[in-house]
Write an enzyme that holds these catalytic residues in place. Structure first.
Site, PDB file in Angstrom:
ATOM      1  N   LYS A   2      21.954   5.899  78.055  1.00  0.00           N
ATOM      2  CA  LYS A   2      22.206   5.411  79.416  1.00  0.00           C
ATOM      3  C   LYS A   2      21.337   6.143  80.439  1.00  0.00           C
ATOM      4  CE  LYS A   2      26.225   2.730  79.228  1.00  0.00           C
ATOM      5  NZ  LYS A   2      27.264   3.212  78.324  1.00  0.00           N
TER       6      LYS A   2
HETATM    7  N1  GLU Z   1      31.966   0.457  73.914  1.00  0.00           N
HETATM    8  C1  GLU Z   1      31.078   0.764  72.841  1.00  0.00           C
HETATM    9  C2  GLU Z   1      29.738   1.192  73.394  1.00  0.00           C
HETATM   10  O1  GLU Z   1      29.480   1.016  74.567  1.00  0.00           O
HETATM   11  C3  GLU Z   1      30.877  -0.413  71.906  1.00  0.00           C
HETATM   12  C4  GLU Z   1      32.050  -0.584  71.036  1.00  0.00           C
HETATM   13  C5  GLU Z   1      31.914  -1.639  69.955  1.00  0.00           C
HETATM   14  O2  GLU Z   1      31.089  -2.549  70.075  1.00  0.00           O
HETATM   15  O3  GLU Z   1      32.696  -1.553  69.008  1.00  0.00           O
HETATM   16  O4  GLU Z   1      28.939   1.730  72.642  1.00  0.00           O
END
Ligand code: GLU
Length: 279
Positions: A253
């Protein structure tokens, strides 16, 4: 894809979307075919998630041409549902309260008789210090008792169609105990965990194919186990490649250079992004 799948893109609003997220969202949309593509906001980490990032995610995805049904599911609205599942696992003797700090765990693992700790999907495998101690769950993290859990389900099986790990996978108790161990189901500060929320929400939303980056492949056996313990269906899995920077490092990020907003500001079109990512 016959009949279409239900897929989802599940970002955490902790920063701007970059090319890697765009790729994940486009894979999910493509694999939905004439089924349904969903957006889910994974905002259990209240300290890091921001409303402005959530808005920026929506703007970027819209700009890319993605559409999804509203309202979207937000994990912060569902803490009571996750807590009920944790209670159920505690009552069945499949989970226990853990009061160890990170420091306690490090110290236990560095004891000379321990050897090198195995590193699981969530880091060093927990040495089991609090198992059987009967701590009060109200003041503690809740951990899965992996041995008890695998004794309940027997071997786990799931189907993967991604490029790296395609095929049917089998995970037996010994491997889960040694290489995954008693993972945290509910953190003290979150009131849940990534693993628990993702499994409950994929089922609640009727997701039939989970698509996500291959960095999460190792977590999949944990998810299949939780599905079995909670009586939830196991979807199909597709772990896609990660988009890397010019040095071959996966994008994070903080890599603002690859933020979609930056490409947009420099005049790139959604089609440019799609082509860049091989769509
Ligand atoms: N929220 C997770 C992420 O941003 C992704 C979770 C998933 O796709 O199982 O990496």
């Amino acid at each position: 894809m016959a009949g279409g799948a239900v897929t989802r893109f599940a970002p955490s609003p902790t920063g701007p979307l970059h090319l890697g997220h765009a790729y994940a969202a486009l894979v999910a949309q493509q694999r939905a075919g004439d089924g349904r593509f969903l957006l889910r906001i994974e905002d259990i980490d209240r300290a890091r998630c921001r409303a402005e990032y959530e808005q920026a995610i929506r703007d970027d995805l819209h700009w890319l041409g993605l559409r999804w049904p509203e309202p979207v599911l937000r994990q912060s609205d569902r803490l009571n549902i996750y807590a009920q599942a944790t209670d159920k696992l505690l009552e069945s003797g499949l989970a226990y309260a853990c009061v160890c700090t990170r420091g306690d765990i490090r110290a236990a693992l560095s004891a000379p008789q321990e050897g090198d700790p195995a590193i699981g999907p969530d880091g060093p495998v927990y040495p089991g210090t609090c198992r059987g101690r009967g701590h009060d769950p109200a003041q503690a993290a809740i951990r899965l008792d992996m041995r008890a859990a695998m004794a309940r389900t027997g071997p786990l099986r799931f189907d993967e169609t991604g490029p790296r790990h395609g095929g049917t996978h089998l995970r037996r108790a010994a491997e889960m105990i040694e290489t995954v161990g008693d993972i945290v189901l509910s953190r003290r500060d979150f009131g849940t965990s990534y693993h628990l929320s993702v499994v409950i929400d994929d089922a609640a939303q009727g997701v039939t194919e989970v698509t996500r980056g291959e960095d999460l492949f190792a977590a999949t056996a944990i998810h299949v186990l939780l599905q079995r313990l909670l009586g939830l269906p196991t979807p199909a899995y597709h772990h896609h490649r990660l988009i890397r920077d010019d040095q071959g490092k996966r994008l994070a990020k903080r890599d603002d250079a690859r933020a979609l907003a930056k490409y947009r500001a420099e005049g790139a079109t959604p089609q440019d992004i799609r082509s860049l990512l091989g769509f």
